[in-house]
Motif scaffolding. Sequence first.
Motif, PDB file in Angstrom:
ATOM      1  N   ALA A   6       0.824  -1.215   0.000  1.00 46.84           N
ATOM      2  CA  ALA A   6       0.000   0.000   0.000  1.00 46.84           C
ATOM      3  C   ALA A   6       0.860   1.268   0.000  1.00 46.84           C
ATOM      4  CB  ALA A   6      -0.943   0.001   1.199  1.00 46.84           C
ATOM      5  N   VAL A  28      -6.289  -3.083  -7.554  1.00 48.31           N
ATOM      6  CA  VAL A  28      -5.637  -4.106  -6.748  1.00 48.31           C
ATOM      7  C   VAL A  28      -6.442  -5.379  -6.972  1.00 48.31           C
ATOM      8  CG1 VAL A  28      -5.042  -4.869  -4.420  1.00 48.31           C
ATOM      9  CG2 VAL A  28      -4.813  -2.446  -5.034  1.00 48.31           C
ATOM     10  N   VAL A  39      -1.085  -5.162  -8.942  1.00 47.78           N
ATOM     11  CA  VAL A  39      -1.374  -3.745  -8.731  1.00 47.78           C
ATOM     12  C   VAL A  39      -1.122  -3.042 -10.051  1.00 47.78           C
ATOM     13  CG1 VAL A  39      -0.689  -1.637  -7.532  1.00 47.78           C
ATOM     14  CG2 VAL A  39      -0.715  -3.824  -6.300  1.00 47.78           C
ATOM     15  N   LEU A 113      -0.076  -6.572   1.795  1.00 47.03           N
ATOM     16  CA  LEU A 113      -0.731  -5.460   1.108  1.00 47.03           C
ATOM     17  C   LEU A 113      -0.766  -4.240   2.016  1.00 47.03           C
ATOM     18  CD1 LEU A 113      -2.301  -4.232  -1.248  1.00 47.03           C
ATOM     19  CD2 LEU A 113      -4.375  -5.286  -0.319  1.00 47.03           C
ATOM     20  N   ILE A 116      -4.681  -0.835   2.615  1.00 45.76           N
ATOM     21  CA  ILE A 116      -4.977  -0.233   1.323  1.00 45.76           C
ATOM     22  C   ILE A 116      -6.140   0.753   1.422  1.00 45.76           C
ATOM     23  CG2 ILE A 116      -6.459  -2.137   0.547  1.00 45.76           C
ATOM     24  CD1 ILE A 116      -4.071  -0.025  -1.645  1.00 45.76           C
ATOM     25  N   THR A 119      -4.771   4.003   2.570  1.00 44.50           N
ATOM     26  CA  THR A 119      -3.965   4.618   1.510  1.00 44.50           C
ATOM     27  C   THR A 119      -4.853   5.306   0.484  1.00 44.50           C
ATOM     28  OG1 THR A 119      -2.144   3.067   1.786  1.00 44.50           O
ATOM     29  CG2 THR A 119      -2.353   4.107  -0.377  1.00 44.50           C
ATOM     30  N   TYR A 136     -11.022  -2.779  -6.380  1.00 37.96           N
ATOM     31  CA  TYR A 136     -10.459  -3.838  -5.548  1.00 37.96           C
ATOM     32  C   TYR A 136     -11.145  -5.133  -5.941  1.00 37.96           C
ATOM     33  CZ  TYR A 136      -9.035  -6.607  -1.517  1.00 37.96           C
ATOM     34  OH  TYR A 136      -8.500  -7.592  -0.710  1.00 37.96           O
TER      35      TYR A 136
END
Length: 186
Positions: A6, A28, A39, A113, A116, A119, A136
Motif C-alpha cells: 500500500a 488491486v 497492482v 498489502l 490499502i 492509503t 479492488y
Amino acid sequence: MMPEIALNILDVAENSVRAGASLIEITVSVQPGADTLTVTITDDGCGMTQEQLERVQDPFYTTRTTRKVGLGIPFFKQASEGAGGSFQIDSETGKGTTVKAVFGLSHIDRMPLGNISSTIHTLIVFNAQTDFRYIYEYGEKSFVLDTRQMREILGEGISFSEQEVSAFIREYLEVNKTETDGGAEV
C-alpha cells in the motif's frame, strides 16, 4: 524498502499527482486461484520521455529537486520481482503512465498489502484536484470507488476533506473491502 505494498501504491500515485494527472486509476487484484496479487496504476499525467522511462527504475535518478535519489519505483520493482512476480512501466509523453506490479500471492518474500483502504482514503482526501478510480478485486468479487461519481452526488462546493465526507469515504472503503475479500489477510 517499504514494508507494505500500500505504501508503494501511495508513492507511485503521488508521482502521478505531481505529473499533473487529472485521473488516476488504481486496481488491486487478488487472485488466490492464480496465486497472484496484481497492482496496476494508470494516470493521464504528463508522461515520460523514453530516456526518463529507461532511467526511472534507477534509484539514483529523480526529477525532484528536493532529494537526489528516487527510490519508489526501484523498490516497487524489486519487491514484485523478489516475490516471484514481474514489473512493467509504460509511458508516453503527453498521454500518461501505467505501472503494473505482479506479486506471487503466497510467495514467502511477498510483503503484505497493508492498509490499502487508508492509503486510498489519504490519496482522495489530500488530492482534491485529482480524480481517482479505485478497483479492488478478490477472486470473482470486486468493488469500485470513483470520485467523479461522488462529485456528481455531492455537488459543487463539497470537499472530500470535510469531516463527514471523509468519514464516509473511509467507511465505504473498509466495509466494501471486507465484503469483497471476506476479511482475508492479504
